[in-house]
Design a protein around this motif. Sequence first.
Motif, PDB file in Angstrom:
ATOM      1  N   PRO A 163       0.959  -1.275   0.145  1.00  0.00           N
ATOM      2  CA  PRO A 163      -0.118  -0.008  -0.035  1.00  0.00           C
ATOM      3  C   PRO A 163       0.811   1.183   0.009  1.00  0.00           C
ATOM      4  CG  PRO A 163      -0.906  -1.769   1.590  1.00  0.00           C
ATOM      5  CD  PRO A 163       0.539  -2.253   1.262  1.00  0.00           C
ATOM      6  N   GLY A 164       0.542   2.118  -0.810  1.00  0.00           N
ATOM      7  CA  GLY A 164       1.290   3.471  -0.922  1.00  0.00           C
ATOM      8  C   GLY A 164       2.743   3.300  -1.875  1.00  0.00           C
ATOM      9  N   ALA A 165       3.132   2.178  -2.240  1.00  0.00           N
ATOM     10  CA  ALA A 165       4.212   1.948  -3.075  1.00  0.00           C
ATOM     11  C   ALA A 165       4.048   2.120  -4.517  1.00  0.00           C
ATOM     12  CB  ALA A 165       4.980   0.840  -2.558  1.00  0.00           C
ATOM     13  N   GLU A 166       4.995   2.246  -5.466  1.00  0.00           N
ATOM     14  CA  GLU A 166       4.838   2.265  -6.749  1.00  0.00           C
ATOM     15  C   GLU A 166       5.974   1.938  -7.467  1.00  0.00           C
ATOM     16  OE1 GLU A 166       5.298   6.177  -8.959  1.00  0.00           O
ATOM     17  OE2 GLU A 166       4.955   7.030  -6.714  1.00  0.00           O
ATOM     18  N   GLN A 167       5.844   1.340  -8.641  1.00  0.00           N
ATOM     19  CA  GLN A 167       6.789   1.074  -9.634  1.00  0.00           C
ATOM     20  C   GLN A 167       6.951   2.244 -10.593  1.00  0.00           C
ATOM     21  OE1 GLN A 167       6.732  -2.587 -11.608  1.00  0.00           O
ATOM     22  NE2 GLN A 167       7.059  -3.654  -9.794  1.00  0.00           N
ATOM     23  N   GLY A 168       7.976   2.909 -10.834  1.00  0.00           N
ATOM     24  CA  GLY A 168       8.055   4.102 -11.717  1.00  0.00           C
ATOM     25  C   GLY A 168       7.653   4.174 -13.230  1.00  0.00           C
ATOM     26  N   THR A 169       7.017   5.148 -13.608  1.00  0.00           N
ATOM     27  CA  THR A 169       6.495   5.171 -14.912  1.00  0.00           C
ATOM     28  C   THR A 169       8.004   5.134 -15.766  1.00  0.00           C
ATOM     29  OG1 THR A 169       6.590   7.516 -14.919  1.00  0.00           O
ATOM     30  CG2 THR A 169       4.368   6.219 -14.893  1.00  0.00           C
ATOM     31  N   HIS A 170       7.870   4.171 -16.823  1.00  0.00           N
ATOM     32  CA  HIS A 170       9.020   4.134 -17.655  1.00  0.00           C
ATOM     33  C   HIS A 170       8.621   3.682 -19.229  1.00  0.00           C
ATOM     34  CE1 HIS A 170       7.924   0.275 -16.118  1.00  0.00           C
ATOM     35  NE2 HIS A 170       8.502  -0.697 -17.120  1.00  0.00           N
ATOM     36  N   GLN A 171       9.778   3.573 -20.067  1.00  0.00           N
ATOM     37  CA  GLN A 171       9.451   3.570 -21.568  1.00  0.00           C
ATOM     38  C   GLN A 171       9.702   2.120 -21.966  1.00  0.00           C
ATOM     39  OE1 GLN A 171      10.888   6.194 -24.557  1.00  0.00           O
ATOM     40  NE2 GLN A 171       9.093   6.063 -25.742  1.00  0.00           N
ATOM     41  N   HIS A 172       9.191   1.311 -22.812  1.00  0.00           N
ATOM     42  CA  HIS A 172       9.994   0.004 -23.219  1.00  0.00           C
ATOM     43  C   HIS A 172      10.355   0.325 -24.760  1.00  0.00           C
ATOM     44  CE1 HIS A 172       9.123  -3.199 -20.287  1.00  0.00           C
ATOM     45  NE2 HIS A 172       8.237  -2.154 -19.659  1.00  0.00           N
ATOM     46  N   ILE A 173      11.719   0.079 -24.964  1.00  0.00           N
ATOM     47  CA  ILE A 173      12.129  -0.015 -26.445  1.00  0.00           C
ATOM     48  C   ILE A 173      12.840  -1.423 -26.764  1.00  0.00           C
ATOM     49  CG2 ILE A 173      13.908   1.173 -27.808  1.00  0.00           C
ATOM     50  CD1 ILE A 173      11.765   3.153 -27.317  1.00  0.00           C
ATOM     51  N   GLY A 174      12.137  -1.785 -27.481  1.00  0.00           N
ATOM     52  CA  GLY A 174      12.686  -3.093 -28.112  1.00  0.00           C
ATOM     53  C   GLY A 174      12.107  -4.497 -27.458  1.00  0.00           C
ATOM     54  N   SER A 175      11.255  -3.861 -26.450  1.00  0.00           N
ATOM     55  CA  SER A 175      10.557  -5.063 -25.653  1.00  0.00           C
ATOM     56  C   SER A 175       9.009  -4.621 -25.195  1.00  0.00           C
ATOM     57  CB  SER A 175      11.500  -5.136 -24.255  1.00  0.00           C
ATOM     58  OG  SER A 175      11.318  -4.021 -23.535  1.00  0.00           O
ATOM     59  N   GLU A 176       8.292  -5.672 -24.822  1.00  0.00           N
ATOM     60  CA  GLU A 176       6.967  -5.442 -24.500  1.00  0.00           C
ATOM     61  C   GLU A 176       6.754  -6.260 -23.294  1.00  0.00           C
ATOM     62  OE1 GLU A 176       4.497  -7.410 -27.646  1.00  0.00           O
ATOM     63  OE2 GLU A 176       5.436  -5.811 -29.213  1.00  0.00           O
ATOM     64  N   GLU A 177       5.753  -5.870 -22.405  1.00  0.00           N
ATOM     65  CA  GLU A 177       5.531  -6.264 -21.210  1.00  0.00           C
ATOM     66  C   GLU A 177       3.957  -6.123 -20.953  1.00  0.00           C
ATOM     67  OE1 GLU A 177       7.388  -6.230 -16.766  1.00  0.00           O
ATOM     68  OE2 GLU A 177       7.342  -4.153 -17.898  1.00  0.00           O
ATOM     69  N   LEU A 178       3.517  -7.298 -20.305  1.00  0.00           N
ATOM     70  CA  LEU A 178       2.101  -7.520 -19.905  1.00  0.00           C
ATOM     71  C   LEU A 178       1.896  -7.644 -18.675  1.00  0.00           C
ATOM     72  CD1 LEU A 178      -0.676  -9.560 -21.993  1.00  0.00           C
ATOM     73  CD2 LEU A 178      -0.498  -9.820 -19.617  1.00  0.00           C
ATOM     74  N   TYR A 179       0.876  -6.816 -17.857  1.00  0.00           N
ATOM     75  CA  TYR A 179       0.566  -7.011 -16.512  1.00  0.00           C
ATOM     76  C   TYR A 179      -0.812  -7.545 -16.346  1.00  0.00           C
ATOM     77  CZ  TYR A 179       4.288  -3.502 -15.079  1.00  0.00           C
ATOM     78  OH  TYR A 179       5.326  -2.646 -15.016  1.00  0.00           O
ATOM     79  N   TYR A 180      -0.960  -8.627 -15.524  1.00  0.00           N
ATOM     80  CA  TYR A 180      -2.166  -9.240 -15.188  1.00  0.00           C
ATOM     81  C   TYR A 180      -2.422  -9.215 -13.822  1.00  0.00           C
ATOM     82  CZ  TYR A 180      -6.228 -12.342 -14.988  1.00  0.00           C
ATOM     83  OH  TYR A 180      -7.496 -12.729 -14.684  1.00  0.00           O
ATOM     84  N   ILE A 181      -3.371  -8.119 -13.303  1.00  0.00           N
ATOM     85  CA  ILE A 181      -3.441  -8.044 -11.933  1.00  0.00           C
ATOM     86  C   ILE A 181      -4.274  -9.188 -11.276  1.00  0.00           C
ATOM     87  CG2 ILE A 181      -4.519  -6.457 -10.339  1.00  0.00           C
ATOM     88  CD1 ILE A 181      -2.262  -5.340 -12.280  1.00  0.00           C
ATOM     89  N   THR A 182      -3.578  -9.632 -10.252  1.00  0.00           N
ATOM     90  CA  THR A 182      -4.161 -10.902  -9.473  1.00  0.00           C
ATOM     91  C   THR A 182      -4.988 -10.653  -8.048  1.00  0.00           C
ATOM     92  OG1 THR A 182      -2.228 -11.508  -8.557  1.00  0.00           O
ATOM     93  CG2 THR A 182      -2.826 -12.548 -10.522  1.00  0.00           C
ATOM     94  N   GLU A 183      -4.459  -9.687  -7.540  1.00  0.00           N
ATOM     95  CA  GLU A 183      -4.839  -9.204  -6.196  1.00  0.00           C
ATOM     96  C   GLU A 183      -4.762  -7.630  -5.952  1.00  0.00           C
ATOM     97  OE1 GLU A 183      -3.647 -11.318  -2.810  1.00  0.00           O
ATOM     98  OE2 GLU A 183      -3.112 -13.241  -3.969  1.00  0.00           O
ATOM     99  N   GLY A 184      -5.653  -7.229  -4.750  1.00  0.00           N
ATOM    100  CA  GLY A 184      -5.494  -5.960  -4.739  1.00  0.00           C
ATOM    101  C   GLY A 184      -6.115  -4.757  -5.653  1.00  0.00           C
ATOM    102  N   GLU A 185      -5.771  -3.354  -5.469  1.00  0.00           N
ATOM    103  CA  GLU A 185      -6.412  -2.399  -6.041  1.00  0.00           C
ATOM    104  C   GLU A 185      -5.294  -1.456  -6.232  1.00  0.00           C
ATOM    105  OE1 GLU A 185      -9.796  -0.547  -4.269  1.00  0.00           O
ATOM    106  OE2 GLU A 185     -11.020  -2.402  -4.782  1.00  0.00           O
ATOM    107  N   GLY A 186      -5.201  -0.666  -7.616  1.00  0.00           N
ATOM    108  CA  GLY A 186      -4.085   0.400  -7.745  1.00  0.00           C
ATOM    109  C   GLY A 186      -4.411   1.340  -8.788  1.00  0.00           C
ATOM    110  N   ILE A 187      -3.538   1.994  -9.117  1.00  0.00           N
ATOM    111  CA  ILE A 187      -3.779   2.938 -10.418  1.00  0.00           C
ATOM    112  C   ILE A 187      -2.645   2.730 -11.443  1.00  0.00           C
ATOM    113  CG2 ILE A 187      -3.561   5.376 -11.136  1.00  0.00           C
ATOM    114  CD1 ILE A 187      -5.930   4.850  -9.596  1.00  0.00           C
TER     115      ILE A 187
END
Length: 377
Positions: A285-309
């Motif tokens: 709670p209250g923590a974050e992973q900073g915003t960043h750009q992907h170049i030459g790679s892709e990433e997919l997040y699938y949320i399994t628990e909790g709520e966020g932005i």
Amino acid sequence: MDPKFNEIFTSPWNEIFKVVSFPDRIYHAQYLNATRCSRYRYNVQEVRSYLDIIVLKGEVYLDGLFLCNFLRIEYKSSRLVEQSREKKRLIEDELIAWIKVIPENLQNVAEATVKLHYCHWTDAYQVEIWETLEPPGNTSHDYRVLDQMGYYRPITRVREFNPALQDIKAIKKVELAFRESDRHLPMGYPIGDNAAWDNGYMSTHQEPRSPEPNAPENTVSDKNYLLNFQRGWFLQTQDIAPVRYRDLMMNHFDPASTNITETRWLVQRELGGSMVSFHEDIVPPGAEQGTHQHIGSEELYYITEGEGIAYLRVGDDPATDKYPTVERDVMGLGKKDFKEIPVKSGSVVFTKSGGMHGIRNSGTQPLKFVAFLYHTV
């Protein structure tokens, strides 16, 4: 291969997905070196790939009789081409591969360098390492195949590998790195220690060696490619210790910061194709992973628990235009406008090369998601 597999592969219910067989070129072994003569047949037992690399292992038959085991290396060379161009050279028709075979019996671990030859059929540099080049008694090799055999030839024998090749199924891992040939072609001058290498291109993997956030010993330099022939894994996520990070992908770093997240690195170097990792992230709670750009790679997040932005850069997905716009610091790139998107269990955030994303826990419970990270080329 078992001819029954053809029936399985072409059956109507498998035509839908076409996922039960490696591509036809390998399955039918049409373009392997000895197939220019019908006396030779291959039984390809295992195939592994990663980016530009394909490794095959199996058996060779001559006139219907087992001849020997083999290991075949194919390399498309796109990364080495770039490395060589920086040195103002082209890589021409030959390359050198460093190969390390790791069988179940670690006493038979061996490494050697071999020459790879460009093959127009496969559009790749390749070599086949056979257990023996000697034909059975009272027989001889066909001349169309014999001219490929020998030291530094497309079909070769590596004495150091013979103990491992005697039990081809027991070879569990192959480590690889690639470099320019020892001489520049067509000029002929020696390249020597100035050769360009593709040995994983600064790739690393993560290991939970220290609980301290951002501990450098948790990042392990690979210095080679690893293809793993294990056929399956069963993992319990909770049994895998996480690696801890402070101010992950942020422009600032504060040793006293409480912005600490955790990542369970579930599968990394074991993955094939262009996959880099499959991992679980835990954001308190209250923590974050900073915003960043992907170049030459892709990433997919699938949320399994909790709520966020979740944060997606304005314009990356037009469907997010209805969400509020906020300004966010992007790692290494300054401030950019993002859409602020609420996420919960079942939400998916998918970022292509060139896209930007980040995520923050806005709830009272840990925010958990699994992530797939892979190269786009």
